[in-house]
Scaffold this active site. Sequence first.
Site, mmCIF file in Angstrom:
data_model
loop_
_atom_site.group_PDB
_atom_site.id
_atom_site.type_symbol
_atom_site.label_atom_id
_atom_site.label_comp_id
_atom_site.label_asym_id
_atom_site.label_seq_id
_atom_site.Cartn_x
_atom_site.Cartn_y
_atom_site.Cartn_z
ATOM 1 N N ASP A 66 -6.077 -4.132 -7.519
ATOM 2 C CA ASP A 66 -6.836 -2.927 -7.168
ATOM 3 C C ASP A 66 -7.917 -2.609 -8.193
ATOM 4 O O ASP A 66 -9.098 -2.454 -7.857
ATOM 5 C CB ASP A 66 -5.903 -1.721 -7.045
ATOM 6 C CG ASP A 66 -5.284 -1.582 -5.664
ATOM 7 O OD1 ASP A 66 -5.832 -2.145 -4.699
ATOM 8 O OD2 ASP A 66 -4.258 -0.892 -5.551
ATOM 9 N N GLY A 90 -15.313 2.519 -0.009
ATOM 10 C CA GLY A 90 -14.031 1.863 -0.220
ATOM 11 C C GLY A 90 -13.980 0.418 0.235
ATOM 12 O O GLY A 90 -13.072 -0.316 -0.162
ATOM 13 N N GLY A 133 -1.698 8.258 -7.937
ATOM 14 C CA GLY A 133 -0.883 7.261 -7.252
ATOM 15 C C GLY A 133 -1.159 5.862 -7.773
ATOM 16 O O GLY A 133 -1.771 5.677 -8.822
ATOM 17 N N GLY A 134 -0.723 4.858 -6.988
ATOM 18 C CA GLY A 134 -0.876 3.473 -7.414
ATOM 19 C C GLY A 134 -2.313 3.041 -7.607
ATOM 20 O O GLY A 134 -2.651 2.369 -8.595
ATOM 21 N N ALA A 135 -3.209 3.420 -6.682
ATOM 22 C CA ALA A 135 -4.618 3.043 -6.814
ATOM 23 C C ALA A 135 -5.236 3.708 -8.028
ATOM 24 O O ALA A 135 -6.016 3.097 -8.772
ATOM 25 C CB ALA A 135 -5.377 3.417 -5.541
ATOM 26 N N LYS A 147 3.687 0.899 -3.927
ATOM 27 C CA LYS A 147 3.134 0.121 -5.039
ATOM 28 C C LYS A 147 3.976 0.166 -6.313
ATOM 29 O O LYS A 147 3.923 -0.778 -7.118
ATOM 30 C CB LYS A 147 1.703 0.576 -5.339
ATOM 31 C CG LYS A 147 0.722 0.263 -4.220
ATOM 32 C CD LYS A 147 -0.691 0.665 -4.589
ATOM 33 C CE LYS A 147 -1.657 0.349 -3.455
ATOM 34 N NZ LYS A 147 -3.061 0.664 -3.797
ATOM 35 N N ARG A 199 -3.036 17.268 -8.450
ATOM 36 C CA ARG A 199 -2.366 18.524 -8.127
ATOM 37 C C ARG A 199 -0.983 18.615 -8.768
ATOM 38 O O ARG A 199 -0.593 19.668 -9.270
ATOM 39 C CB ARG A 199 -2.257 18.688 -6.611
ATOM 40 C CG ARG A 199 -3.612 18.950 -5.951
ATOM 41 C CD ARG A 199 -3.422 19.546 -4.577
ATOM 42 N NE ARG A 199 -4.699 19.857 -3.953
ATOM 43 C CZ ARG A 199 -5.445 20.924 -4.223
ATOM 44 N NH1 ARG A 199 -5.031 21.778 -5.155
ATOM 45 N NH2 ARG A 199 -6.578 21.128 -3.610
ATOM 46 N N THR A 259 0.849 -1.176 0.000
ATOM 47 C CA THR A 259 0.000 0.000 0.000
ATOM 48 C C THR A 259 0.893 1.236 0.000
ATOM 49 O O THR A 259 2.108 1.140 -0.192
ATOM 50 C CB THR A 259 -0.986 -0.041 1.188
ATOM 51 O OG1 THR A 259 -1.905 1.052 1.066
ATOM 52 C CG2 THR A 259 -0.276 0.018 2.524
ATOM 53 N N GLY A 275 -6.481 11.898 -8.342
ATOM 54 C CA GLY A 275 -5.235 11.316 -7.885
ATOM 55 C C GLY A 275 -4.429 10.679 -9.003
ATOM 56 O O GLY A 275 -4.955 10.413 -10.091
ATOM 57 N N ASN A 321 0.153 -4.153 -6.173
ATOM 58 C CA ASN A 321 -0.410 -4.095 -4.826
ATOM 59 C C ASN A 321 -0.457 -5.470 -4.161
ATOM 60 O O ASN A 321 -0.723 -5.575 -2.971
ATOM 61 C CB ASN A 321 -1.820 -3.488 -4.844
ATOM 62 C CG ASN A 321 -2.873 -4.492 -5.258
ATOM 63 O OD1 ASN A 321 -2.722 -5.169 -6.288
ATOM 64 N ND2 ASN A 321 -3.941 -4.591 -4.491
#
Length: 289
Positions: A107, A250, A134-136, A71, A157, A67, A132, A92
């Site tokens: 995921d 989630g 990221g990995g997810a 990842k 961002r 997590t 986002g 993951n």
Amino acid sequence: MPKDFTAELVVCLGQPVRENPTGVMQEAAFHALGLNWRYLTVEVPPSGLRDAMVGVRALGMRGANLTIPHKVAVMEYLDRIAPDAALIGAVNTVQRQGDRLIGENTDGKGFLRGLRADAGIDPRGKRAVVLGAGGAARAIVTELALAGATDVLVVNRSIERGEQMAAELARRTRAQIRFEAWRETYRVPRSTDLLVNATSVGLYPDVTAMPPVDLSDAGEHLLVSDAVPNPPETALLKTAKRLGLPVLDGLSMLVHQGAIGFRMWTGLEAPESVMKNALRRAFDLETVY
């Protein structure tokens, strides 16, 4: 009568991990099937990831979950990356095959299973916004694109990170994946069918935090989904509910991706109802979905 008292081990590595309830459902699943397996949740900083993966090998662990923030970084410590995880560019889940550690990604597949089974939504032909990079987010964006979403917009961002991810995944999937910089509050367009928070905003202990999004223009068909599992009802989902919008929490993604991982590690079908009930009890919920 001789008995084997050796416990098989699976570990979750991340930082932070105190908020991660995966062990609750996996241990319940192991117990339900009479398996002498243990699921350990261990906080590991980025500087300790290499040593942690050496430990996974040395202890003969049957698998692992990765997590935040590991990842992508974990990939260099594995023997092989499964094609779907390579496409996504993140891992993951790790499974052991003999002496080899294989990187997988459950995921996005878990998210899609939940989207279809728990929300009754087929992403084909839908317009999605994913918050986002990221990995997810990588996994969710990839699986939405492969499932036939008409348009997937990544909002992040960090412009460099978001642009790079969107361009890379668009090239790999040959789907329409776009990027928009997240400046101040993001106003969700009325044409959006699916909004996914794939950031960690709202994750325990910062449970009152909400991604800066404006849902005032959202159509009544918009499904608001949050990848944050703890708390199950985030500030974002509460806001969406107040506006009369359908939501997907989630825990849906958590259970479905966990069931895929369970089968990879044990070779057995996961008792999903047991896993869901374990999470219900852990969060004092009457229902999860």
